[in-house]
Design an enzyme around this catalytic site. Structure first.
Site, PDB file in Angstrom:
ATOM      1  N   ARG A  46     -25.951  -6.937 -49.308  1.00 33.31           N
ATOM      2  CA  ARG A  46     -27.019  -6.471 -49.221  1.00 33.31           C
ATOM      3  C   ARG A  46     -27.445  -5.028 -48.976  1.00 33.31           C
ATOM      4  NH1 ARG A  46     -26.733  -4.617 -44.735  1.00 33.31           N
ATOM      5  NH2 ARG A  46     -28.701  -4.124 -44.777  1.00 33.31           N
ATOM      6  N   GLY A  47     -28.535  -4.437 -48.699  1.00 33.57           N
ATOM      7  CA  GLY A  47     -28.584  -3.166 -48.435  1.00 33.57           C
ATOM      8  C   GLY A  47     -28.799  -2.417 -49.840  1.00 33.57           C
ATOM      9  N   GLN A 196     -30.502  -8.545 -39.449  1.00 33.86           N
ATOM     10  CA  GLN A 196     -29.234  -7.450 -39.866  1.00 33.86           C
ATOM     11  C   GLN A 196     -28.912  -6.564 -38.933  1.00 33.86           C
ATOM     12  OE1 GLN A 196     -32.167  -8.377 -41.583  1.00 33.86           O
ATOM     13  NE2 GLN A 196     -31.761  -8.408 -43.776  1.00 33.86           N
ATOM     14  N   ASP A 237     -35.253   1.125 -49.334  1.00 38.35           N
ATOM     15  CA  ASP A 237     -34.825   0.540 -50.494  1.00 38.35           C
ATOM     16  C   ASP A 237     -35.452   1.183 -51.727  1.00 38.35           C
ATOM     17  OD1 ASP A 237     -34.234  -1.767 -48.276  1.00 38.35           O
ATOM     18  OD2 ASP A 237     -33.702  -2.282 -50.377  1.00 38.35           O
ATOM     19  N   ASN A 247     -39.025  -0.260 -46.732  1.00 36.70           N
ATOM     20  CA  ASN A 247     -37.603  -0.502 -45.992  1.00 36.70           C
ATOM     21  C   ASN A 247     -38.067  -1.970 -45.470  1.00 36.70           C
ATOM     22  OD1 ASN A 247     -35.025   0.171 -45.268  1.00 36.70           O
ATOM     23  ND2 ASN A 247     -35.812   0.465 -43.180  1.00 36.70           N
TER      24      ASN A 247
HETATM   25  O1  MRU Z   1     -32.925  -7.294 -47.086  1.00 35.10           O
HETATM   26  P1  MRU Z   1     -31.624  -6.153 -46.965  1.00 35.10           P
HETATM   27  O2  MRU Z   1     -30.735  -6.510 -46.015  1.00 35.10           O
HETATM   28  O3  MRU Z   1     -31.050  -5.980 -48.048  1.00 35.10           O
HETATM   29  O4  MRU Z   1     -32.726  -5.005 -46.478  1.00 35.10           O
HETATM   30  C1  MRU Z   1     -31.914  -3.647 -46.607  1.00 35.10           C
HETATM   31  C2  MRU Z   1     -32.742  -2.711 -45.692  1.00 35.10           C
HETATM   32  O5  MRU Z   1     -33.695  -2.643 -45.589  1.00 35.10           O
HETATM   33  C3  MRU Z   1     -32.015  -1.385 -45.508  1.00 35.10           C
HETATM   34  O6  MRU Z   1     -32.572  -0.693 -44.410  1.00 35.10           O
HETATM   35  C4  MRU Z   1     -32.066  -0.525 -46.640  1.00 35.10           C
HETATM   36  O7  MRU Z   1     -31.621  -1.291 -47.982  1.00 35.10           O
HETATM   37  C5  MRU Z   1     -31.293   0.799 -46.646  1.00 35.10           C
HETATM   38  S1  MRU Z   1     -29.581   0.583 -46.500  1.00 35.10           S
HETATM   39  C6  MRU Z   1     -28.686   1.931 -46.735  1.00 35.10           C
END
Ligand code: MRU
Length: 350
Positions: A46-47, A196, A237, A247
């Site tokens: 994820r991320g 997270q 995101d 985000n």
């Molecule tokens: O649902 P996730 O864990 O994929 O969400 C991730 C985020 O919101 C992060 O802040 C974003 O992807 C930036 S990661 C460098």
């Protein structure tokens, strides 16, 4: 200390299992693109940038498993695989950016054998991975100048090595400042509902020996009122052409509070997260995830059976609340519509 998030190994995609962290540090091996899709959907990986790299590698895996086909048929099959991967998660721009990049390899290809084209696809996927680390270091170089010795920072979700191919975006900036000898302390939002922050950011900071304190999301405002925070730094995101930023859910509340308390609010993201096709954040697709993420904790029910849940995974922070956007090409300032347009065109920022 290097955290290996995604590795292309012997024609498989190896992912650190982010669902198992911080309790266990284990890797899963994906042998098919469908397994990578599942890993993206269930947050094993994820991320935004990490999802992009995983998607590129998934498409290369898909190509590898195709039977020998005439070029036109290969192209169609490959595009169908990319279409399937694109449906894994809707918000992170990097997912679509990476698949476009992979599709371009096939569209641009001069007549060549299917084997050679697949080799090119594998190389391109590996390149998205190695380039991402360089981009993050570059972001760290620019962004670290915004952090001062002794700063108390707050971050939300995980925008670290785990959310990227390595090093991280928001955490990359923090890492870079630390490498320059700045003493920093980071407050980590636990980041409900999937944690997270507590599970991943705290794990990374601990490994990196960067001092941190974990808080629940609803404590952040009180910390600001108590004057405990100098700066807030988060990842993204998807960023629209005007700077509005999607985000992790909870980012918007932080930004509004930060504005009220006159605390600088920074977003760190690679250019691949910017989506200039969207004029504002209003049209960024926001993923809604299953209610069990809210009604249960590690499989244990924490709300009555039948409880109705609304579970958006992201929110949109209007550009006006963002002090600066840190990219690998420099630091973007307001008005973002102009600074984003310039950086996308490849112009130098003043
Ligand atoms: O649902 P996730 O864990 O994929 O969400 C991730 C985020 O919101 C992060 O802040 C974003 O992807 C930036 S990661 C460098």
């Amino acid at each position: 200390m290097t955290i290996k998030t995604i590795i292309w190994k012997n024609n498989t995609v190896v992912l650190i299992d982010q669902k198992a962290l911080p309790v266990a540090e284990k890797y899963i091996v994906c042998k098919s693109y469908k397994e990578v899709i599942s890993a993206i959907k269930d947050l094993t990986v994820r991320g935004a940038p990490a999802i992009g790299v995983a998607a590129a590698m998934a498409s290369a895996l898909g190509a590898l498993k195709l039977p020998s086909l005439p070029p036109e048929k290969f192209r169609n099959k490959f595009f169908t695989i990319c279409y399937e991967i694109a449906k894994a998660r809707p918000t992170a721009r990097n997912l679509f950016w990476a698949l476009e990049r992979m599709k371009d390899v096939v569209s641009r290809a001069k007549p060549k054998s299917q084997n050679d084209l697949i080799k090119e696809l594998i190389n391109e996927a590996k390149l998205t991975c190695s380039e991402d680390i360089k981009i993050n270091r570059q972001m760290g170089k620019y962004g670290s100048g915004l952090l001062a010795d002794g700063d108390n920072l707050l971050t939300h979700c995980n925008a670290g090595a785990l959310a990227t191919a390595g090093y991280g975006t928001a955490l990359g900036v923090i890492r870079a400042a630390r490498e320059q000898g700045k003493k920093l302390h980071v407050y980590v939002d636990e980041t409900r509902p999937v944690l997270q922050g507590a599970r991943l950011t705290a794990w990374e900071l601990k490994k990196e020996k960067i001092p941190f304190t974990l808080i629940t999301d609803n404590m952040a405002g009180f910390l600001m009122q108590q004057d405990r925070l100098d700066k807030i730094i988060v990842g993204a995101d998807r960023i629209a052409a005007n700077g509005d930023t999607a985000n992790k859910i909870g980012t918007y509340s932080l930004a509004v509070l930060a504005c009220s308390h006159r605390i600088p609010f920074y977003v760190a993201a690679p250019l691949s997260t910017i989506d200039v096709s969207l004029k504002t954040g209003a049209t960024i697709p926001i993923e809604e995830r299953k209610g069990e993420e809210v009604t249960h904790f590690k499989g244990v029910r924490s709300a009555p059976e039948g409880t109705k849940v609304y579970n958006p995974a992201f929110d949109i922070t209007p550009a006006k609340y963002i002090t600066a956007i840190i990219t690998e090409k420099g630091i973007l300032k307001k008005p973002y519509r102009a600074s984003i347009a310039r950086i996308i065109k490849g112009e130098k920022l003043s």
